[in-house]
Each structure stands twice: as C-alpha cells, then as structure tokens.
Design a protein around this motif. Structure first.
Motif, PDB file in Angstrom:
ATOM      1  N   LYS A 226       0.845  -1.192   0.000  1.00 23.70           N
ATOM      2  CA  LYS A 226       0.000   0.000   0.000  1.00 23.70           C
ATOM      3  C   LYS A 226       0.878   1.238   0.000  1.00 23.70           C
ATOM      4  CE  LYS A 226      -4.010  -1.931   2.439  1.00 23.70           C
ATOM      5  NZ  LYS A 226      -4.905  -1.797   3.626  1.00 23.70           N
ATOM      6  N   THR A 227       0.428   2.251  -0.728  1.00 19.52           N
ATOM      7  CA  THR A 227       1.123   3.532  -0.705  1.00 19.52           C
ATOM      8  C   THR A 227       0.184   4.589  -0.142  1.00 19.52           C
ATOM      9  OG1 THR A 227       0.486   3.845  -3.040  1.00 19.52           O
ATOM     10  CG2 THR A 227       2.698   3.012  -2.599  1.00 19.52           C
ATOM     11  N   HIS A 228       0.765   5.580   0.509  1.00 21.19           N
ATOM     12  CA  HIS A 228      -0.017   6.556   1.261  1.00 21.19           C
ATOM     13  C   HIS A 228       0.264   7.973   0.749  1.00 21.19           C
ATOM     14  CE1 HIS A 228      -1.201   3.586   4.354  1.00 21.19           C
ATOM     15  NE2 HIS A 228      -0.050   3.034   4.022  1.00 21.19           N
ATOM     16  N   LEU A 229      -0.805   8.722   0.536  1.00 25.02           N
ATOM     17  CA  LEU A 229      -0.692  10.067  -0.005  1.00 25.02           C
ATOM     18  C   LEU A 229      -0.289  11.079   1.055  1.00 25.02           C
ATOM     19  CD1 LEU A 229      -3.943  10.251  -2.193  1.00 25.02           C
ATOM     20  CD2 LEU A 229      -1.650   9.533  -2.900  1.00 25.02           C
ATOM     21  N   VAL A 230       0.503  12.053   0.639  1.00 26.42           N
ATOM     22  CA  VAL A 230       0.698  13.281   1.408  1.00 26.42           C
ATOM     23  C   VAL A 230       0.411  14.440   0.462  1.00 26.42           C
ATOM     24  CG1 VAL A 230       2.364  12.318   3.033  1.00 26.42           C
ATOM     25  CG2 VAL A 230       3.182  13.392   0.930  1.00 26.42           C
ATOM     26  N   MET A 231      -0.108  15.514   1.003  1.00 28.02           N
ATOM     27  CA  MET A 231      -0.534  16.635   0.171  1.00 28.02           C
ATOM     28  C   MET A 231       0.660  17.455  -0.306  1.00 28.02           C
ATOM     29  SD  MET A 231      -3.235  17.753  -1.205  1.00 28.02           S
ATOM     30  CE  MET A 231      -4.372  16.793  -0.204  1.00 28.02           C
ATOM     31  N   GLY A 232       0.712  17.681  -1.620  1.00 27.38           N
ATOM     32  CA  GLY A 232       1.762  18.503  -2.195  1.00 27.38           C
ATOM     33  C   GLY A 232       1.322  19.951  -2.322  1.00 27.38           C
ATOM     34  N   ASN A 233       2.042  20.699  -3.133  1.00 24.54           N
ATOM     35  CA  ASN A 233       1.666  22.096  -3.385  1.00 24.54           C
ATOM     36  C   ASN A 233       1.433  22.286  -4.875  1.00 24.54           C
ATOM     37  OD1 ASN A 233       4.763  21.831  -3.200  1.00 24.54           O
ATOM     38  ND2 ASN A 233       4.544  23.721  -4.371  1.00 24.54           N
ATOM     39  N   ARG A 234       0.526  23.177  -5.205  1.00 24.34           N
ATOM     40  CA  ARG A 234       0.095  23.334  -6.595  1.00 24.34           C
ATOM     41  C   ARG A 234       1.229  23.787  -7.507  1.00 24.34           C
ATOM     42  NH1 ARG A 234      -5.428  26.174  -8.932  1.00 24.34           N
ATOM     43  NH2 ARG A 234      -5.405  25.021 -10.892  1.00 24.34           N
ATOM     44  N   GLY A 235       2.158  24.531  -7.005  1.00 29.65           N
ATOM     45  CA  GLY A 235       3.259  24.997  -7.840  1.00 29.65           C
ATOM     46  C   GLY A 235       4.321  23.956  -8.119  1.00 29.65           C
ATOM     47  N   ASN A 236       4.142  22.750  -7.578  1.00 26.67           N
ATOM     48  CA  ASN A 236       5.152  21.700  -7.702  1.00 26.67           C
ATOM     49  C   ASN A 236       5.026  21.009  -9.063  1.00 26.67           C
ATOM     50  OD1 ASN A 236       7.061  19.734  -7.193  1.00 26.67           O
ATOM     51  ND2 ASN A 236       5.781  18.582  -5.766  1.00 26.67           N
ATOM     52  N   LEU A 237       5.223  21.776 -10.124  1.00 23.32           N
ATOM     53  CA  LEU A 237       5.074  21.237 -11.472  1.00 23.32           C
ATOM     54  C   LEU A 237       6.376  20.593 -11.947  1.00 23.32           C
ATOM     55  CD1 LEU A 237       5.202  24.015 -14.207  1.00 23.32           C
ATOM     56  CD2 LEU A 237       6.079  24.350 -11.900  1.00 23.32           C
ATOM     57  N   LYS A 238       6.232  19.667 -12.880  1.00 20.37           N
ATOM     58  CA  LYS A 238       7.383  19.068 -13.555  1.00 20.37           C
ATOM     59  C   LYS A 238       7.590  19.815 -14.854  1.00 20.37           C
ATOM     60  CE  LYS A 238       9.117  14.645 -15.319  1.00 20.37           C
ATOM     61  NZ  LYS A 238       8.807  13.202 -15.493  1.00 20.37           N
ATOM     62  N   ILE A 239       8.761  20.405 -15.025  1.00 19.25           N
ATOM     63  CA  ILE A 239       9.022  21.218 -16.212  1.00 19.25           C
ATOM     64  C   ILE A 239       9.333  20.300 -17.382  1.00 19.25           C
ATOM     65  CG2 ILE A 239      10.523  22.961 -17.236  1.00 19.25           C
ATOM     66  CD1 ILE A 239      10.791  24.201 -14.496  1.00 19.25           C
ATOM     67  N   THR A 240       8.417  20.261 -18.328  1.00 16.07           N
ATOM     68  CA  THR A 240       8.506  19.347 -19.458  1.00 16.07           C
ATOM     69  C   THR A 240       8.418  20.082 -20.795  1.00 16.07           C
ATOM     70  OG1 THR A 240       7.450  17.627 -18.121  1.00 16.07           O
ATOM     71  CG2 THR A 240       7.504  17.264 -20.499  1.00 16.07           C
ATOM     72  N   THR A 241       7.605  21.128 -20.854  1.00 11.62           N
ATOM     73  CA  THR A 241       7.358  21.847 -22.101  1.00 11.62           C
ATOM     74  C   THR A 241       7.777  23.313 -21.954  1.00 11.62           C
ATOM     75  OG1 THR A 241       5.120  22.545 -21.490  1.00 11.62           O
ATOM     76  CG2 THR A 241       5.362  20.349 -22.482  1.00 11.62           C
ATOM     77  N   PRO A 242       7.895  24.035 -23.061  1.00 11.60           N
ATOM     78  CA  PRO A 242       8.219  25.467 -22.965  1.00 11.60           C
ATOM     79  C   PRO A 242       7.215  26.238 -22.109  1.00 11.60           C
ATOM     80  CG  PRO A 242       8.539  24.712 -25.207  1.00 11.60           C
ATOM     81  CD  PRO A 242       7.892  23.573 -24.469  1.00 11.60           C
ATOM     82  N   GLU A 243       5.937  25.842 -22.158  1.00 11.62           N
ATOM     83  CA  GLU A 243       4.927  26.533 -21.348  1.00 11.62           C
ATOM     84  C   GLU A 243       5.231  26.395 -19.860  1.00 11.62           C
ATOM     85  OE1 GLU A 243       3.296  25.693 -25.321  1.00 11.62           O
ATOM     86  OE2 GLU A 243       4.264  24.422 -23.813  1.00 11.62           O
ATOM     87  N   ASP A 244       5.776  25.248 -19.471  1.00  8.76           N
ATOM     88  CA  ASP A 244       6.114  25.028 -18.065  1.00  8.76           C
ATOM     89  C   ASP A 244       7.209  25.982 -17.598  1.00  8.76           C
ATOM     90  OD1 ASP A 244       4.307  22.905 -17.947  1.00  8.76           O
ATOM     91  OD2 ASP A 244       5.835  21.433 -18.526  1.00  8.76           O
ATOM     92  N   VAL A 245       8.121  26.325 -18.500  1.00  7.57           N
ATOM     93  CA  VAL A 245       9.186  27.271 -18.153  1.00  7.57           C
ATOM     94  C   VAL A 245       8.594  28.622 -17.775  1.00  7.57           C
ATOM     95  CG1 VAL A 245      11.169  28.562 -19.049  1.00  7.57           C
ATOM     96  CG2 VAL A 245      10.925  26.120 -19.578  1.00  7.57           C
ATOM     97  N   TYR A 246       7.622  29.081 -18.570  1.00  7.93           N
ATOM     98  CA  TYR A 246       6.980  30.366 -18.271  1.00  7.93           C
ATOM     99  C   TYR A 246       6.208  30.299 -16.958  1.00  7.93           C
ATOM    100  CZ  TYR A 246       8.209  31.755 -23.011  1.00  7.93           C
ATOM    101  OH  TYR A 246       8.905  32.060 -24.151  1.00  7.93           O
ATOM    102  N   THR A 247       5.568  29.172 -16.701  1.00  5.24           N
ATOM    103  CA  THR A 247       4.839  29.005 -15.445  1.00  5.24           C
ATOM    104  C   THR A 247       5.796  29.066 -14.263  1.00  5.24           C
ATOM    105  OG1 THR A 247       3.171  27.632 -16.545  1.00  5.24           O
ATOM    106  CG2 THR A 247       3.302  27.493 -14.147  1.00  5.24           C
ATOM    107  N   PHE A 248       6.936  28.381 -14.388  1.00  4.89           N
ATOM    108  CA  PHE A 248       7.917  28.386 -13.304  1.00  4.89           C
ATOM    109  C   PHE A 248       8.458  29.790 -13.054  1.00  4.89           C
ATOM    110  CE2 PHE A 248      12.481  27.612 -12.014  1.00  4.89           C
ATOM    111  CZ  PHE A 248      12.181  27.412 -10.675  1.00  4.89           C
ATOM    112  N   ARG A 249       8.708  30.539 -14.131  1.00  9.36           N
ATOM    113  CA  ARG A 249       9.162  31.924 -13.962  1.00  9.36           C
ATOM    114  C   ARG A 249       8.137  32.736 -13.178  1.00  9.36           C
ATOM    115  NH1 ARG A 249      11.344  32.813 -20.089  1.00  9.36           N
ATOM    116  NH2 ARG A 249      13.527  32.219 -19.750  1.00  9.36           N
TER     117      ARG A 249
END
Length: 265
Positions: A226-249
């Motif tokens: 079994k695996t157990h969830l812990v709550m993350g934060n909404r800004g914890n994105l994985k930078i994969t696309t150019p759009e993600d770079v702008y979001t991170f900035r």
C-alpha cells in the motif's frame, strides 16, 4: 538520516531545446540547481545524491563545488530509464565502496561513481525527486519524512481540479473518473532505504523488468504493498514543455514578491 535522491537524466526531447531541460537557465540558474537548492536549504535533509546524463557529470560536479552545495555526496550517471536511474541512486546510497561495480539482476551493469566514506543505514529515509521539479514547498518535504515514519512511505500528490478521462485507444472515452477521488502524482516519493531498494530488486527479477513501472508507487503496488498520499503544493510542477518554463518563472516572481513585500494571492 534523511537523503534526497535527485534524478536528472532526461534528454528533454519534448522541450525542443538545444540542451537537456534540467540545464536550461531560469533567472540565471539552471533548473536542476533550483531543485537542489530546495533540499540543500531544508534543515531536515542530511545528504543529497544526484544522477544525471553521463556527459554532464563533470559539469554538475563543478557547479556543486562552485555553489557550495555541502550536502551533495555524489553525482553519478543515469540509467537506461527513469526507474533504472532511481535504482542506481538507491544502490549508491546503500553502499559506498569506491572499488565496486554492481552487476544488476537483469541485463544492465551499472557503474557506480562513488566517493563517500561510509554506508547509510537501512532505516534512512530517501526522498526520490525529479531534477525538473524545482518548486516543491519546504513543508511538503517535511510531510514526506513524517509520512514515511508513520506509514512506511509517502507519495506526494495534489487534488485534480479537472475531470480525468481514460481512453485506451486515444479516441473513445472508456471511463470518466470521479474528480473528488482523483489526484495528480507529484514528487518527492519517499521510503525507507531498505524497503524501496528491496522492491526494486524484486521488480528487476521479473522477465518484464520495469515495463509499465512509471514510478516508485507503482512498483510498491505491483508487489502488493500500500502507498499513502501526502498533500503537495500546486506549484510543484514538472518542467517538461516550454509553457512550463513560463509558469515556473511566474512562480519564482510570486515567491520573490511574497518574500520581499509580503504579498499573496
């Protein structure tokens, strides 16, 4: 002992950039080092191990030295897949022996680049984290550590705000999930060192190996755990696309404004 294992071996093909995405500079710093900063500055983290593309090992080591990342113990080459890479990090954290090379249970021989002086105990907590997730909140790191102490593992997640549909053929909708029960997987994913290392070794013994093993949580569940969830934060994105770079900035600007002026949304 709380150990961050940061894997940054991706080629970044979806980014379409001239170099791997983890080495793109945002606000004057490579994405990977924005990520390393989170664990270097967190008082609960004792050690950091990094895996990356073989051609960039020397570069990362140089940046670690220049940036005085004192918690970084070693930088090693990545594996043939994301889960191979994580396995190499786990083995490296488990046994520090500069003369050893480890023959893995399947068809892959891993060379370990080792320099540390002593072993980490079995009950060390390891936090597996993407090198291109540079905005995990400090309290999420703390919740991961506490989650492992309480349940034996901790899988960072965040509630899905949009409805998720399942389609096997990418044309017909096979299922529509109940949004209230749906979460987005994030990182870190955290475990006791011995537990996750044992799980990797069991998976590697199967003829299909890491096939369909998208993350450590999948490995544990495949083995009946079994695996157990812990709550993350909404800004914890994985930078994969150019759009993600702008979001991170934008998140970096928000963080700077909040720290400087006390502003919030």
């Amino acid at each position: 002992m709380n150990i961050a294992l940061i894997f940054a071996g991706g080629k970044g093909t979806r980014m379409g950039a001239s170099l791997p995405k983890q080495f793109l500079k945002i606000n004057g710093k490579e994405i990977l080092f924005h990520t390393i900063d989170l664990f270097q500055k967190n008082k609960n983290i004792d050690k950091i191990y990094i895996s990356t593309i073989d051609d960039y090992i020397d570069h990362v080591k140089e940046e670690v030295e220049v940036g005085k990342y004192t918690k970084v113990i070693d930088v090693i080459g990545g594996g043939d897949s994301a889960q191979d890479t994580i396995y190499r990090l786990l083995v490296r954290a488990k046994k520090d022996n500069p003369d050893d090379s480890i023959v893995l249970l399947q068809d892959t021989i891993y060379r370990l680049l080792v320099r540390a002086k002593k072993d980490n105990p079995d009950d060390s907590i390891v936090l597996l984290h993407d090198g291109v997730r540079p905005f995990v909140a400090p309290d999420v790191i703390e919740k991961n550590i506490e989650g492992v102490k309480k349940h034996g593992n901790a899988i960072t997640s965040f509630p899905a705000y949009e409805t998720i549909m399942v389609s096997e053929d990418h044309d017909v909708v096979d299922d529509v999930t109940v949004r209230a029960n749906t979460y987005l997987g994030q990182a870190p994913q955290s475990f006791y060192l011995k537990d996750i290392l044992d799980a990797h070794e069991k998976i590697r013994m199967r003829p299909e190996g890491y096939e369909n093993m998208v993350d450590a949580a999948t490995i544990i569940r495949t083995l009946g755990g079994k695996t157990h969830l812990v709550m993350g934060n909404r800004g914890n994105l994985k930078i994969t696309t150019p759009e993600d770079v702008y979001t991170f900035r934008a998140f970096l600007q928000y963080k700077e404004d909040k720290e400087t002026f006390g502003l919030g949304l």
